[in-house]
Design an enzyme around this catalytic site. Structure first.
Site, mmCIF file in Angstrom:
data_model
loop_
_atom_site.group_PDB
_atom_site.id
_atom_site.type_symbol
_atom_site.label_atom_id
_atom_site.label_comp_id
_atom_site.label_asym_id
_atom_site.label_seq_id
_atom_site.Cartn_x
_atom_site.Cartn_y
_atom_site.Cartn_z
ATOM 1 C CB THR A 184 -0.876 0.056 1.268
ATOM 2 O OG1 THR A 184 -0.012 0.116 2.394
ATOM 3 C CG2 THR A 184 -1.774 -1.148 1.371
ATOM 4 C CD GLU A 329 -5.031 -2.572 1.963
ATOM 5 O OE1 GLU A 329 -5.406 -2.070 0.878
ATOM 6 O OE2 GLU A 329 -4.446 -1.914 2.838
ATOM 7 C CE LYS A 438 -15.064 12.295 12.458
ATOM 8 N NZ LYS A 438 -14.014 11.475 12.980
ATOM 9 C CD1 TRP A 443 -19.345 13.408 11.531
ATOM 10 C CD2 TRP A 443 -18.847 11.532 10.419
ATOM 11 N NE1 TRP A 443 -18.749 12.545 12.416
ATOM 12 C CE2 TRP A 443 -18.431 11.383 11.762
ATOM 13 C CE3 TRP A 443 -18.627 10.482 9.529
ATOM 14 C CZ2 TRP A 443 -17.812 10.225 12.227
ATOM 15 C CZ3 TRP A 443 -18.019 9.328 9.993
ATOM 16 C CH2 TRP A 443 -17.619 9.209 11.332
#
Ligand code: ADP
Length: 542
Positions: A184, A329, A438, A443
């Site tokens: 990654t 992944e 936030k 959100w």
């Protein structure tokens, strides 16, 4: 009682055997680093991959050894993939766009024994070589005539390969053996090694070839612009030969003009890449008043595909956009957005509302969204939470156990993305959990704001980040690269967004920049932007 079917391990090299037997003359076209357009076919690629296996065996490479590649998408890189995995060694694709220290870290961490590299990366390799004590050999993907002068020992690929007579057979081994490895990019912490198995790659490619996914066929000419070093090349180097689709490999050139040239001259029918590549292509098409008569589908993923991009491909160029979500992944395809009957009859804006989503998972990918206590949330297309996935091509651990246990009690992997799912199973990413803004109790989705902003005719690229705010904790800041020759007013952009979102989600300010930084895999580098615009003052000064 057991079934009485044959034991036929799902080894990746069987895919190339199949292509070479039943689609032997199908073309593989590559733009080589040396400049020329090279043509070959599956039969020849298999012959050369077998020679590569034979040569690696002569070099002492054995089951489980890691062999690295630092290469563009070309037929030679494809030969490396199959030649390495055909003897049970592990093909570790290294991303040359990573920082030098990261490349050193991952080659050492993986304990790569041999490195195949393109000419373009020889200067990097020369510089890093003293820090790579375990690397025994560097093979340059070219011939002796093009081999650069160097202070380190470089082996020309073509001559090295020619030493094999080809009298060699691939081995069969447990399908759970490792086949590939991809780190990654380390946007959070050190890079971590994802290890694909033969079984996971074969199952994943079969999944990718479903009609509601990439849906490749032997009639397709697929151009993976997504690099082979990015997330398993989105499975394309396995999925295309599995069905005998032709491959068009763009090599080192990914600018709008070069991509257009191959799409046109090679009559590409389907292609795949991150949104930034398509931004460059669309700008080139517009500037030169060009069309895309052969292209039928474009797969867009890696970052959220803006609505305006979907609309332009469809309306102006008559090309279907397949929005895809996934990660290293997850092998990487997790969801793709094709229309199920429930949505097939939608038109106009309503259709775009669906196509803008990241889509639904195929068989082999299970998905759930949860709150922080791991309680499942409703699939109402609104309630968002942590996106988690499970399946035979989803990682359960990183190489050498880095990062500890990855799975929750039900065996699901937490993707680090925040998403909602609707009742027909269409998932939409609202953010990466670390990018969510936030503000007060709310959100705010940075992706939603970015997508709206790039819909403005004067905006070339947009990023939205949270900036610290005394009262609200964080407030959104819109960072914009204007289109060439345009200079939109701040208020004009904010009004444009205000017409489409709740009042509290409208950014407080706009910062105009020359360029938005990208990661090694083409994503907006939010960390760098947050660093730069740490305070409202910094934003106001921009
Ligand atoms: P990296 O090494 O850059 O992290 P990955 O390809 O593994 O590379 O990144 C995966 C992440 O990219 C996902 O977790 C998600 O945040 C983001 N991503 C991928 N596809 C999409 C998409 N279609 N829309 C929004 N985000 C996406």
């Amino acid at each position: 009682m057991h079934g009485l079917m044959q034991d036929w391990p799902l080894n990746c090299h069987r895919i190339l055997d199949h292509a070479a037997t039943y689609h032997s003359e199908r073309e593989i076209v590559s733009r080589l680093v040396e400049g020329e357009i090279h043509r070959t076919d599956y039969r020849t690629v298999r012959e050369r991959s077998l020679k590569l296996s034979q040569r690696l065996t002569a070099e002492g490479v054995r089951l489980g050894d890691r062999i690295a590649t630092l290469g563009w998408n070309t037929m030679r890189h494809l030969e490396c993939w199959y030649g390495i995995i055909g003897i049970g060694a592990v093909c570790h694709t290294v991303n040359p766009r990573l920082f030098a220290e990261q490349i050193v870290y991952i080659i050492n961490h993986a304990e790569d024994r041999i490195l195949f590299t393109d000419i373009s990366f020889v200067p990097i390799v020369e510089k890093l070589m003293p820090q790579l004590p375990k690397l025994e050999k560097v093979i340059v993907l070219t011939d002796a005539a093009h081999l650069p002068d160097s202070e380190i020992d470089l082996v020309p690929y073509e001559e090295w390969l020619a030493e094999a007579d080809g009298d060699f057979a691939w081995q069969s081994f447990d399908e759970n053996c490792a086949a590939g490895m991809c780190y990654t990019s380390g946007t959070t912490g050190v890079p971590k090694g994802v290890v694909y198995s033969h079984r996971s790659n074969v199952l994943h490619a079969m999944t990718a070839n479903q009609v509601d996914m990439l849906g490749l066929s032997s009639r397709d000419r697929m151009m993976p612009v997504v690099p082979m070093f990015h997330a398993n090349c989105w499975s394309i180097c396995y999925a295309a030969p599995m069905v005998g689709a032709a491959l068009v490999m763009p090599g080192p050139k990914m600018d709008g003009a070069s991509i257009y040239e191959l799409l046109d001259t090679e009559k590409v029918t389907i292609t795949a890449a991150v949104p930034t590549v398509w931004m460059m292509l669309l700008a080139h098409l517009e500037e030169h008043d060009l069309k895309l008569p052969h292209l039928q589908r474009v797969v867009i993923g890696g970052s959220a595909c803006p609505r305006a991009m979907i609309e332009k491909f469809q309306k102006v160029y008559d090309v279907e956009v397949i929005h895809a979500w996934g990660m290293t992944e997850t092998s990487p395809l997790g969801t793709l957005c094709t229309l199920k009957p429930e949505y097939a009859s939608l038109a106009g804006e309503e259709r775009l509302d669906i196509l803008e989503k990241q889509g639904h998972p195929p068989f082999t990918v299970e998905m759930k969204i949860t709150d922080d206590m791991d309680k499942r949330l409703a699939w109402d297309g609104k309630t968002f939470g942590r996106l988690k996935v499970r399946g035979p091509a989803v990682a359960r651990a990183y190489f050498k156990g880095e990062g500890g246990t990855l799975l929750d009690e039900e065996g699901f992997f937490d993707t680090g993305d925040v998403a909602h799912v609707d009742r027909h199973g269409y998932m939409q990413i609202t953010d990466r959990s670390k990018d969510v803004i936030k503000s007060g109790g709310e959100w705010i989705s940075s992706i939603e704001l970015e997508n709206i902003a790039v819909g403005h005719p004067a905006v070339a690229e947009a990023a939205v980040i949270g900036v610290a705010h005394e009262k609200w904790g964080e407030r959104p800041l819109l960072v914009v690269v204007a289109k060439r020759g345009e200079s939109p007013a701040k208020q004009e952009l904010l009004d444009f967004i205000a017409a489409k979102v709740a009042k509290w989600a409208v950014p407080d300010d706009v910062a105009f920049v020359e360029e938005i930084p990208h990661t090694a895999t083409g994503k907006i580098q939010k960390m760098a932007l947050r660093e730069r615009f740490r305070s409202p003052e910094a934003a106001a000064d921009a």
